[in-house]
Motif scaffolding. Sequence first.
Motif, mmCIF file in Angstrom:
data_model
loop_
_atom_site.group_PDB
_atom_site.id
_atom_site.type_symbol
_atom_site.label_atom_id
_atom_site.label_comp_id
_atom_site.label_asym_id
_atom_site.label_seq_id
_atom_site.Cartn_x
_atom_site.Cartn_y
_atom_site.Cartn_z
ATOM 1 N N GLU A 173 0.829 -1.211 0.000
ATOM 2 C CA GLU A 173 0.000 0.000 0.000
ATOM 3 C C GLU A 173 0.862 1.259 0.000
ATOM 4 O OE1 GLU A 173 -3.197 0.352 2.641
ATOM 5 O OE2 GLU A 173 -4.217 -1.452 1.924
ATOM 6 N N ARG A 174 1.958 1.233 0.737
ATOM 7 C CA ARG A 174 2.855 2.389 0.742
ATOM 8 C C ARG A 174 3.443 2.623 -0.650
ATOM 9 N NH1 ARG A 174 6.139 5.251 4.317
ATOM 10 N NH2 ARG A 174 7.102 6.915 3.087
ATOM 11 N N HIS A 175 3.803 1.546 -1.325
ATOM 12 C CA HIS A 175 4.341 1.672 -2.681
ATOM 13 C C HIS A 175 3.287 2.247 -3.627
ATOM 14 C CE1 HIS A 175 5.429 0.215 -6.760
ATOM 15 N NE2 HIS A 175 6.660 0.497 -6.358
ATOM 16 N N LEU A 209 0.825 4.280 -2.809
ATOM 17 C CA LEU A 209 0.658 5.698 -2.514
ATOM 18 C C LEU A 209 1.826 6.529 -3.039
ATOM 19 C CD1 LEU A 209 -0.770 5.571 1.131
ATOM 20 C CD2 LEU A 209 -2.005 6.126 -0.965
ATOM 21 N N ASP A 210 3.004 5.938 -3.121
ATOM 22 C CA ASP A 210 4.180 6.666 -3.608
ATOM 23 C C ASP A 210 4.285 6.670 -5.131
ATOM 24 O OD1 ASP A 210 4.916 7.248 -1.036
ATOM 25 O OD2 ASP A 210 6.311 5.567 -0.845
ATOM 26 N N THR A 211 3.416 5.916 -5.810
ATOM 27 C CA THR A 211 3.494 5.835 -7.269
ATOM 28 C C THR A 211 3.091 7.161 -7.899
ATOM 29 O OG1 THR A 211 2.976 3.468 -7.203
ATOM 30 C CG2 THR A 211 2.682 4.598 -9.299
ATOM 31 N N ARG A 212 3.869 7.602 -8.885
ATOM 32 C CA ARG A 212 3.584 8.834 -9.620
ATOM 33 C C ARG A 212 3.226 8.488 -11.064
ATOM 34 N NH1 ARG A 212 5.452 13.506 -7.052
ATOM 35 N NH2 ARG A 212 6.570 13.087 -5.105
ATOM 36 N N SER A 255 -2.365 16.003 -6.729
ATOM 37 C CA SER A 255 -2.471 14.911 -5.755
ATOM 38 C C SER A 255 -3.911 14.805 -5.275
ATOM 39 C CB SER A 255 -1.528 15.142 -4.566
ATOM 40 O OG SER A 255 -1.850 16.344 -3.903
ATOM 41 N N THR A 286 1.917 15.520 -13.306
ATOM 42 C CA THR A 286 2.200 14.378 -12.435
ATOM 43 C C THR A 286 1.039 14.209 -11.460
ATOM 44 O OG1 THR A 286 4.574 14.777 -12.573
ATOM 45 C CG2 THR A 286 3.815 13.380 -10.788
ATOM 46 N N THR A 317 -0.575 11.945 -8.158
ATOM 47 C CA THR A 317 -0.355 11.001 -7.063
ATOM 48 C C THR A 317 -1.639 10.870 -6.252
ATOM 49 O OG1 THR A 317 0.467 12.775 -5.619
ATOM 50 C CG2 THR A 317 2.108 11.515 -6.875
ATOM 51 N N ASN A 337 -3.003 10.507 -2.342
ATOM 52 C CA ASN A 337 -2.662 10.638 -0.927
ATOM 53 C C ASN A 337 -3.766 10.147 0.003
ATOM 54 O OD1 ASN A 337 -0.172 11.767 -1.559
ATOM 55 N ND2 ASN A 337 -0.927 13.878 -1.445
#
Length: 291
Positions: free
Chosen positions: A35-37, A39-42, A58, A156, A158, A160
């Motif tokens: 899940e952290r990965h 959320l960090d995906t752009r 975002s 870009t 993302t 959050n």
Amino acid sequence: MRRLTRSRGRVLTAVLVLCAVAAAAAVGIWLQFGERHALDTRYRAGGAAPDRVDIAASVQRVDAAGRELVLRLLVTPRGNLAEAGGVSPAETLTLQTSSSVRGDLTFPAHSRISTVDVPVTLSAGSITDYPFDAYETTLEFGAAVRDDDAVPVRMTLTNNDALFAADVGAAEAGGAAVFEVGLERSTSVLIFAVFMMAAMWALAVAVLIGAWFLVTRRKGLTWPALGWMAATLFALAAFRNTAPGSPPIGSLLDYIAFLWAETVIAFCVVTVVVTGMRAESHPADPPPASP
């Protein structure tokens, strides 16, 4: 010999318990890392022309009940379009958006650009499908200066909002950045909601078994058991309200587990009280005394 066998059995049990705990912790860490990965995906769309407009967007919050999300934008002009390193545009800059975004955005020339939050309408899906509800929307951002002269955009995107997972398709169309965004409940929300449904049914079955025992054995009004059943009835309502995302009454969660569990427990409480009252009013005859 028996003591040695028991000691070995206890050691083996302790080792198995520790292994089970370690495995559960490892699975939890793996799920959290995934899940952290996510959320960090752009997600990126647009070219890298020297004179362009960069947009960092975002997803701050998804309001499933209101069927919209809040998108935070930071617009930065580049090259000949910018002043002071991109802090302000050299000419009046207009962001042209898709129909799901409420209105175009205009940034006056020579004025500092700050972040702005814009609401975006969601389509498809319904919150009553919680926790399996899913939504989608289309984000399209183009830029223009002067007399609507189009300029390239690089954007870009993302996510959050930890309660939702995003599936994004990025593309470029005529210098504009286009994102097809799909939103569904995150893995942690889905796991917790399924656990809640399983726990509700488990508690309802436990109360049903206890009620069956009290009724068939004519235990009368057993107040500790009745207190436990009544407490479970009200505790489930509070437990249900802890569901992430605050789903409204009438969602799939309720029809699969909550309403049925409450019905079963309430029926058990009433049944135990009625049969207990009858047992107390007509006690069984005592056995005859031995000669």
